[in-house]
Design a protein around this motif. Structure first.
Motif, PDB file in Angstrom:
ATOM      1  N   ARG A 199       0.832  -1.202   0.000  1.00 31.01           N
ATOM      2  CA  ARG A 199       0.000   0.000   0.000  1.00 31.01           C
ATOM      3  C   ARG A 199       0.872   1.259   0.000  1.00 31.01           C
ATOM      4  O   ARG A 199       0.580   2.228  -0.691  1.00 31.01           O
ATOM      5  N   GLY A 200       1.923   1.248   0.795  1.00 29.07           N
ATOM      6  CA  GLY A 200       2.829   2.391   0.839  1.00 29.07           C
ATOM      7  C   GLY A 200       3.520   2.629  -0.491  1.00 29.07           C
ATOM      8  O   GLY A 200       3.634   3.779  -0.948  1.00 29.07           O
ATOM      9  N   LEU A 201       3.966   1.557  -1.123  1.00 30.35           N
ATOM     10  CA  LEU A 201       4.599   1.683  -2.438  1.00 30.35           C
ATOM     11  C   LEU A 201       3.598   2.217  -3.455  1.00 30.35           C
ATOM     12  O   LEU A 201       3.923   3.106  -4.250  1.00 30.35           O
ATOM     13  N   ALA A 202       2.388   1.697  -3.420  1.00 27.08           N
ATOM     14  CA  ALA A 202       1.350   2.164  -4.346  1.00 27.08           C
ATOM     15  C   ALA A 202       1.119   3.659  -4.179  1.00 27.08           C
ATOM     16  O   ALA A 202       1.015   4.402  -5.163  1.00 27.08           O
ATOM     17  N   GLU A 203       1.057   4.108  -2.935  1.00 22.53           N
ATOM     18  CA  GLU A 203       0.846   5.530  -2.678  1.00 22.53           C
ATOM     19  C   GLU A 203       2.011   6.357  -3.212  1.00 22.53           C
ATOM     20  O   GLU A 203       1.813   7.379  -3.870  1.00 22.53           O
ATOM     21  N   ASP A 204       3.240   5.919  -2.935  1.00 21.94           N
ATOM     22  CA  ASP A 204       4.413   6.642  -3.420  1.00 21.94           C
ATOM     23  C   ASP A 204       4.418   6.739  -4.942  1.00 21.94           C
ATOM     24  O   ASP A 204       4.676   7.803  -5.503  1.00 21.94           O
ATOM     25  N   LEU A 205       4.151   5.616  -5.604  1.00 17.66           N
ATOM     26  CA  LEU A 205       4.179   5.610  -7.065  1.00 17.66           C
ATOM     27  C   LEU A 205       3.043   6.441  -7.648  1.00 17.66           C
ATOM     28  O   LEU A 205       3.241   7.156  -8.629  1.00 17.66           O
ATOM     29  N   ALA A 206       1.867   6.340  -7.058  1.00 21.36           N
ATOM     30  CA  ALA A 206       0.708   7.066  -7.570  1.00 21.36           C
ATOM     31  C   ALA A 206       0.900   8.571  -7.476  1.00 21.36           C
ATOM     32  O   ALA A 206       0.394   9.317  -8.311  1.00 21.36           O
ATOM     33  N   ARG A 207       1.635   9.018  -6.480  1.00 23.18           N
ATOM     34  CA  ARG A 207       1.796  10.457  -6.244  1.00 23.18           C
ATOM     35  C   ARG A 207       3.012  11.041  -6.945  1.00 23.18           C
ATOM     36  O   ARG A 207       3.216  12.245  -6.935  1.00 23.18           O
ATOM     37  N   GLY A 208       3.827  10.188  -7.547  1.00 20.95           N
ATOM     38  CA  GLY A 208       5.057  10.662  -8.174  1.00 20.95           C
ATOM     39  C   GLY A 208       4.910  10.896  -9.660  1.00 20.95           C
ATOM     40  O   GLY A 208       3.818  10.903 -10.214  1.00 20.95           O
ATOM     41  N   LEU A 216      -5.711   0.858 -10.122  1.00 16.81           N
ATOM     42  CA  LEU A 216      -5.196  -0.122  -9.164  1.00 16.81           C
ATOM     43  C   LEU A 216      -4.435   0.567  -8.036  1.00 16.81           C
ATOM     44  O   LEU A 216      -4.699   0.330  -6.852  1.00 16.81           O
ATOM     45  N   LEU A 217      -3.500   1.428  -8.390  1.00 16.33           N
ATOM     46  CA  LEU A 217      -2.689   2.089  -7.366  1.00 16.33           C
ATOM     47  C   LEU A 217      -3.535   3.007  -6.489  1.00 16.33           C
ATOM     48  O   LEU A 217      -3.339   3.055  -5.269  1.00 16.33           O
TER      49      LEU A 217
END
Length: 103
Positions: free
Chosen positions: A35-44, A95-96
């Motif tokens: 979930r943390g990785l998804a958030e980081d990637l989605a916001r970058g 998904l993210l």
């Protein structure tokens, strides 16, 4: 887009869509690290290098999970497509966004 890139985009569309469907059906639950990785990637910045860097910095448990199986080829699709905004990337975004922690 080359034939290989088109095939990779179709595979990403299929895999991201399947994982999203499994998540929504309760058949797959991402770990807190995923979930943390998804958030980081989605916001970058959505680029192949951004996704590769995110995966490289992720814990081993994340790099061998189902989410990583979708994200790894996504990096190549984003690189090859040069901003391709087709259904594959849309499903990846959905998904993210779906698995990112609530604010």
């Amino acid at each position: 887009m080359s034939t290989d890139a088109t095939a990779m985009a179709r595979a990403l569309e299929r895999d991201a869509g399947a994982l999203l469907a499994d998540y929504r059906a309760g058949m797959w639950t991402p770990s807190s690290q995923e979930r943390g990785l998804a958030e980081d990637l989605a916001r970058g910045h959505w680029s192949g290098s951004w996704f590769r860097e995110g995966l490289r910095g992720a814990p081993v448990e994340v790099r061998v999970g189902r989410l990583a199986d979708v994200l790894d080829p996504a990096a190549s699709v984003l690189e090859e497509a040069g901003g391709f905004s087709g259904r594959a990337v849309l499903l990846l975004r959905q998904l993210l966004d779906a698995i990112s922690p609530e604010p």
